[in-house]
Design an enzyme around this catalytic site. Structure first.
Site, PDB file in Angstrom:
ATOM      1  N   GLU A   1       8.456  18.031 -25.383  1.00  0.00           N
ATOM      2  CA  GLU A   1       7.852  18.423 -24.096  1.00  0.00           C
ATOM      3  C   GLU A   1       8.478  19.717 -23.566  1.00  0.00           C
ATOM      4  O   GLU A   1       7.808  20.507 -22.903  1.00  0.00           O
ATOM      5  CB  GLU A   1       8.003  17.307 -23.047  1.00  0.00           C
ATOM      6  CG  GLU A   1       7.292  16.013 -23.397  1.00  0.00           C
ATOM      7  CD  GLU A   1       5.805  15.988 -22.997  1.00  0.00           C
ATOM      8  OE1 GLU A   1       5.323  16.977 -22.413  1.00  0.00           O
ATOM      9  OE2 GLU A   1       5.146  14.984 -23.301  1.00  0.00           O
TER      10      GLU A   1
ATOM     11  N   GLU B   1      -4.804  17.038 -10.588  1.00  0.00           N
ATOM     12  CA  GLU B   1      -5.383  17.343 -11.893  1.00  0.00           C
ATOM     13  C   GLU B   1      -6.880  17.580 -11.856  1.00  0.00           C
ATOM     14  O   GLU B   1      -7.624  17.001 -12.659  1.00  0.00           O
ATOM     15  CB  GLU B   1      -5.069  16.196 -12.878  1.00  0.00           C
ATOM     16  CG  GLU B   1      -5.218  16.640 -14.315  1.00  0.00           C
ATOM     17  CD  GLU B   1      -4.716  15.581 -15.294  1.00  0.00           C
ATOM     18  OE1 GLU B   1      -4.564  14.428 -14.893  1.00  0.00           O
ATOM     19  OE2 GLU B   1      -4.442  15.951 -16.431  1.00  0.00           O
TER      20      GLU B   1
ATOM     21  N   LYS C   1       6.776  22.932 -14.823  1.00  0.00           N
ATOM     22  CA  LYS C   1       5.844  21.860 -14.475  1.00  0.00           C
ATOM     23  C   LYS C   1       5.572  21.848 -12.972  1.00  0.00           C
ATOM     24  O   LYS C   1       4.430  21.640 -12.543  1.00  0.00           O
ATOM     25  CB  LYS C   1       6.375  20.501 -14.937  1.00  0.00           C
ATOM     26  CG  LYS C   1       5.389  19.397 -14.626  1.00  0.00           C
ATOM     27  CD  LYS C   1       5.551  18.146 -15.441  1.00  0.00           C
ATOM     28  CE  LYS C   1       4.420  17.170 -15.092  1.00  0.00           C
ATOM     29  NZ  LYS C   1       4.520  15.897 -15.817  1.00  0.00           N
TER      30      LYS C   1
ATOM     31  N   ASN D   1      -1.550  19.106 -20.562  1.00  0.00           N
ATOM     32  CA  ASN D   1      -1.968  18.196 -21.626  1.00  0.00           C
ATOM     33  C   ASN D   1      -1.960  18.856 -22.996  1.00  0.00           C
ATOM     34  O   ASN D   1      -2.440  18.257 -23.959  1.00  0.00           O
ATOM     35  CB  ASN D   1      -3.363  17.648 -21.320  1.00  0.00           C
ATOM     36  CG  ASN D   1      -3.340  16.701 -20.145  1.00  0.00           C
ATOM     37  OD1 ASN D   1      -2.401  15.932 -19.977  1.00  0.00           O
ATOM     38  ND2 ASN D   1      -4.361  16.774 -19.313  1.00  0.00           N
TER      39      ASN D   1
ATOM     40  N   ARG E   1       0.813  -1.229   0.000  1.00  0.00           N
ATOM     41  CA  ARG E   1       0.000   0.000   0.000  1.00  0.00           C
ATOM     42  C   ARG E   1       0.838   1.267   0.000  1.00  0.00           C
ATOM     43  O   ARG E   1       0.418   2.313   0.514  1.00  0.00           O
ATOM     44  CB  ARG E   1      -0.968   0.023   1.180  1.00  0.00           C
ATOM     45  CG  ARG E   1      -2.030  -1.058   1.079  1.00  0.00           C
ATOM     46  CD  ARG E   1      -3.279  -0.718   1.860  1.00  0.00           C
ATOM     47  NE  ARG E   1      -4.181  -1.864   1.820  1.00  0.00           N
ATOM     48  CZ  ARG E   1      -4.139  -2.868   2.690  1.00  0.00           C
ATOM     49  NH1 ARG E   1      -3.279  -2.851   3.671  1.00  0.00           N
ATOM     50  NH2 ARG E   1      -4.967  -3.861   2.578  1.00  0.00           N
TER      51      ARG E   1
ATOM     52  N   HIS F   1       6.215   8.719 -27.887  1.00  0.00           N
ATOM     53  CA  HIS F   1       5.328   9.666 -27.208  1.00  0.00           C
ATOM     54  C   HIS F   1       5.625  11.123 -27.602  1.00  0.00           C
ATOM     55  O   HIS F   1       4.720  11.884 -27.947  1.00  0.00           O
ATOM     56  CB  HIS F   1       5.446   9.483 -25.693  1.00  0.00           C
ATOM     57  CG  HIS F   1       4.623  10.456 -24.897  1.00  0.00           C
ATOM     58  ND1 HIS F   1       3.250  10.454 -24.915  1.00  0.00           N
ATOM     59  CD2 HIS F   1       4.988  11.485 -24.077  1.00  0.00           C
ATOM     60  CE1 HIS F   1       2.793  11.432 -24.137  1.00  0.00           C
ATOM     61  NE2 HIS F   1       3.820  12.063 -23.610  1.00  0.00           N
TER      62      HIS F   1
ATOM     63  N   LYS G   1       2.635  11.446 -11.446  1.00  0.00           N
ATOM     64  CA  LYS G   1       1.739  10.557 -12.184  1.00  0.00           C
ATOM     65  C   LYS G   1       2.471   9.268 -12.488  1.00  0.00           C
ATOM     66  O   LYS G   1       3.523   9.271 -13.119  1.00  0.00           O
ATOM     67  CB  LYS G   1       1.326  11.205 -13.497  1.00  0.00           C
ATOM     68  CG  LYS G   1       0.193  12.175 -13.367  1.00  0.00           C
ATOM     69  CD  LYS G   1      -0.343  12.486 -14.758  1.00  0.00           C
ATOM     70  CE  LYS G   1      -1.425  13.514 -14.720  1.00  0.00           C
ATOM     71  NZ  LYS G   1      -1.941  13.790 -16.077  1.00  0.00           N
TER      72      LYS G   1
ATOM     73  N   ARG H   1      -3.901  21.895 -13.778  1.00  0.00           N
ATOM     74  CA  ARG H   1      -2.901  20.933 -14.245  1.00  0.00           C
ATOM     75  C   ARG H   1      -3.191  20.417 -15.658  1.00  0.00           C
ATOM     76  O   ARG H   1      -2.293  19.984 -16.364  1.00  0.00           O
ATOM     77  CB  ARG H   1      -2.814  19.756 -13.267  1.00  0.00           C
ATOM     78  CG  ARG H   1      -1.753  18.750 -13.657  1.00  0.00           C
ATOM     79  CD  ARG H   1      -1.382  17.867 -12.486  1.00  0.00           C
ATOM     80  NE  ARG H   1      -0.462  16.826 -12.894  1.00  0.00           N
ATOM     81  CZ  ARG H   1       0.189  16.040 -12.061  1.00  0.00           C
ATOM     82  NH1 ARG H   1       0.009  16.177 -10.771  1.00  0.00           N
ATOM     83  NH2 ARG H   1       1.011  15.116 -12.493  1.00  0.00           N
TER      84      ARG H   1
ATOM     85  N   HIS I   1      -2.310  11.464 -27.630  1.00  0.00           N
ATOM     86  CA  HIS I   1      -2.663  10.133 -27.117  1.00  0.00           C
ATOM     87  C   HIS I   1      -3.503   9.355 -28.123  1.00  0.00           C
ATOM     88  O   HIS I   1      -3.371   8.138 -28.245  1.00  0.00           O
ATOM     89  CB  HIS I   1      -3.419  10.266 -25.792  1.00  0.00           C
ATOM     90  CG  HIS I   1      -2.532  10.600 -24.635  1.00  0.00           C
ATOM     91  ND1 HIS I   1      -3.026  11.058 -23.436  1.00  0.00           N
ATOM     92  CD2 HIS I   1      -1.196  10.549 -24.489  1.00  0.00           C
ATOM     93  CE1 HIS I   1      -2.022  11.275 -22.603  1.00  0.00           C
ATOM     94  NE2 HIS I   1      -0.901  10.979 -23.227  1.00  0.00           N
TER      95      HIS I   1
ATOM     96  N   HIS J   1      -1.515  16.764 -25.936  1.00  0.00           N
ATOM     97  CA  HIS J   1      -1.582  15.371 -25.499  1.00  0.00           C
ATOM     98  C   HIS J   1      -2.904  14.691 -25.823  1.00  0.00           C
ATOM     99  O   HIS J   1      -2.959  13.470 -25.913  1.00  0.00           O
ATOM    100  CB  HIS J   1      -1.316  15.278 -23.990  1.00  0.00           C
ATOM    101  CG  HIS J   1       0.140  15.364 -23.656  1.00  0.00           C
ATOM    102  ND1 HIS J   1       0.905  16.467 -23.970  1.00  0.00           N
ATOM    103  CD2 HIS J   1       0.990  14.471 -23.089  1.00  0.00           C
ATOM    104  CE1 HIS J   1       2.156  16.252 -23.567  1.00  0.00           C
ATOM    105  NE2 HIS J   1       2.230  15.062 -23.031  1.00  0.00           N
TER     106      HIS J   1
END
Lengths: 369, 369
Positions: free
Chosen positions: B185, B236, B226, B244, B121, B266, B143, B240, B251, B247
């Site tokens: 990026e 997010e 960032k 993207n 956990r 990517h 993330k 935030r 994606h 993106h």
């Protein structure tokens, strides 16, 4: 009906406890999250018994829903089934503001809660616990997860539900063995730090097992007890470890029996583990023999096992059991951490237990068979 | 050497950026968490190039360590490989106070970070990003996750590292294609809200690609940019989403090419996606044509693709691409959310983009081929 509030700041939530609450689930969910869609996660057995009532309640309140079902049993608490549940949630196009509803016992709560925790990096979930164990234990505290080959619950997340609906009527359809197993966790709260609750249980056990009003009270007190511990220590860095009374021994027994519920269910392992924790405390001159006898007597009266010899199919040798304890996640820097007790309802965290003492104790227990 | 602080309250951490830092990793880790053991997670290729240097550094500082390796490539960002990594961590008997060290690019960071998030956990992890993309993007913000059959990064957790060590010397061994992809990026941070940084990149691009001092500065500015966004919105729920930029389209392109890195990596998807976001903004009368040209020109000069026609092997029809966008986790209640721009470095969150406009735009782009 009673409501227990679990106080966790922004993550606080209510546990509604009482009869007939499943029929109100749609209304409560619609009020909590207007416009949200719901994906119900349940198992094939529970789907037959309770799903139509939940769906009817959601329909009545205009909550759109779909359902993901898994096979019943502990074997579903696996990474493989987790992947299937997540896939089901994604295929239902669950969005971030939607809700997962876990309809089931501890297995479903842990599995669905963990799936909710990691799908789209976290969606909220509602628990509708259908077993006594889930109502008094897994519905409070946000521990979710699955089992690893290396041990139980070793993969998971802390993810709090946004609402728990504990309908005591659902417990009437439980197999008696499951009801008894859940009762072991109820007893645990008394033995941690509420001796007066343990005494109350001694007086009210028969009414609880007869589904009388004492049942709702026992659940509410258990949830209140757990909520207090969890509020003080959400991620188990300290006092929350008290909730593991009976669980370090218990998990080792479950691991040693391959998590085979036909041999030993979790609550039974906890009952034996709780007894062992008291006996070991007595061996360490911490706890008097009368308390040990009284605890054993109460658990036996409830129809629960208290000795390692009661595990069908036998157990591996003591050193192997100790290995299972060593892999348990409550290990820190090689010392063993156990919850021991100084008497009735006087449990404490012992973080310096010598493995050799545990080995000698377990060897003695196993030889007695 | 520069240090960028990511300010997240109790979860704050430092990003150390500069040449030769890998050799100091042991010292920094020993100082951060005295007595902790370390399990390094890396891939077979990186293990050959960088592992011995990291191990030597850990040995020098007396940090006990073991290593789990996975196959290189995006295919390792799967539930199957996640299970293997978790199993490796458990078999190494990683305890709650120990550390996972992710030595690798975005795939390793996402995979190892997620494994750390859910093993017992949650255990802490250190990132040693080996690609430009990982140094400027995935090492900031917490993330972590893996891909689902239904889409990229749909399974994961927010789990912040406790330390990031970005050794710019490691970038010298990167394939040029990977370096260029990471640069997409870097450019993105300029285009979100730092037009002066974009201008600085126009002037310093050649020095950055020649591994001059401007490289360290570009990485530090990107991390700072960032970190500011992430500090304001860790999970997010709002601002935030600006990160993207490029993106959502990107994606969809990655999904449409089956995450096949031989066709599209990517950063290349982000370069095309960023161009599409500017072109779509122009189509919606939000952004002037000169800005679109300037952005295209800079990305082309860096050797990056900017048009859908540059994707080897072709793309599915526009409506299928829109399906991929619809499955993207940034969808809310059926409307499409895009990051659009009103000019150079003037991006904003548009949460009411009509799907029909996107479909018409994509159809036009695909027909031009």
């Amino acid at each position: 009906m009673q409501t227990v509030k679990v106080d966790l700041g922004r993550r606080s939530y209510d546990i509604a406890i009482g009869g007939g609450l499943l029929a109100e689930a749609g209304e409560r969910i619609a009020a909590l999250r207007p416009g949200a869609r719901v994906v119900i996660v349940t198992d094939d057995n529970l789907a037959r018994v309770h799903l139509s009532a939940l769906q009817a309640s959601l329909d009545k309140s205009g909550v759109a829903h779909s359902t993901v079902t898994v096979a019943p049993g502990e074997a579903s608490k696996s990474m493989t089934v987790l992947s299937q549940v997540i896939s089901g949630l994604l295929q239902a196009r669950l969005e971030r503001n939607d809700l997962v509803v876990a309809l089931g016992g501890g297995v479903i709560g842990d599995l669905a809660g963990f799936a909710a925790a990691v799908t789209r990096r976290g969606v909220d979930f509602v628990q509708i616990p259908t077993s006594l164990l889930a109502q008094v234990d897994s519905s409070v505290g946000g521990k979710t997860g699955v089992n690893a080959a290396e041990g139980k619950n070793l993969i998971g997340a802390f993810h709090q539900p946004v609402l728990v609906i504990a309908d005591t009527d659902l417990l009437r359809t439980l197999p008696p063995r499951e009801f008894r197993a859940g009762y072991a966790e109820v007893v645990k709260y008394g033995l941690i730090d509420r001796p007066e609750f343990f005494e109350w249980l001694e007086e009210n056990r028969e009414e609880i097992f007869a589904f009388g009003p004492a049942l709702e009270q026992a659940i509410a007190t258990s949830c209140t007890a757990k909520a207090q511990v969890v509020s003080a220590d959400e991620t188990e860095s300290g006092a929350r470890a008290l909730l593991n009374l009976g669980h370090t021994f218990g998990h080792a027994l479950e691991a040693a029996t391959g998590y085979d519920g036909t041999r030993l269910v979790h609550g039974e392992a906890v009952a034996i583990g709780t007894t062992l924790a008291h006996e070991f405390s007595n061996r360490m001159n911490l706890c008097d023999a009368d308390t040990v006898s009284r605890v054993r007597r109460h658990l036996v009266a409830a129809g629960l096992p208290v000795d390692t010899g009661e595990v069908p199919g036998g157990l591996p040798p003591a050193d192997r059991l100790l290995d299972y304890i060593g892999q348990d996640k409550k290990v820190k820097r090689g010392r063993l951490t156990f919850i021991l007790t100084k008497g009735l309802g006087r449990s404490y965290i012992a973080d310096d237990v010598p493995p050799a003492e545990v080995l000698a104790f377990l060897s003695g227990k196993l030889q007695k068979r």
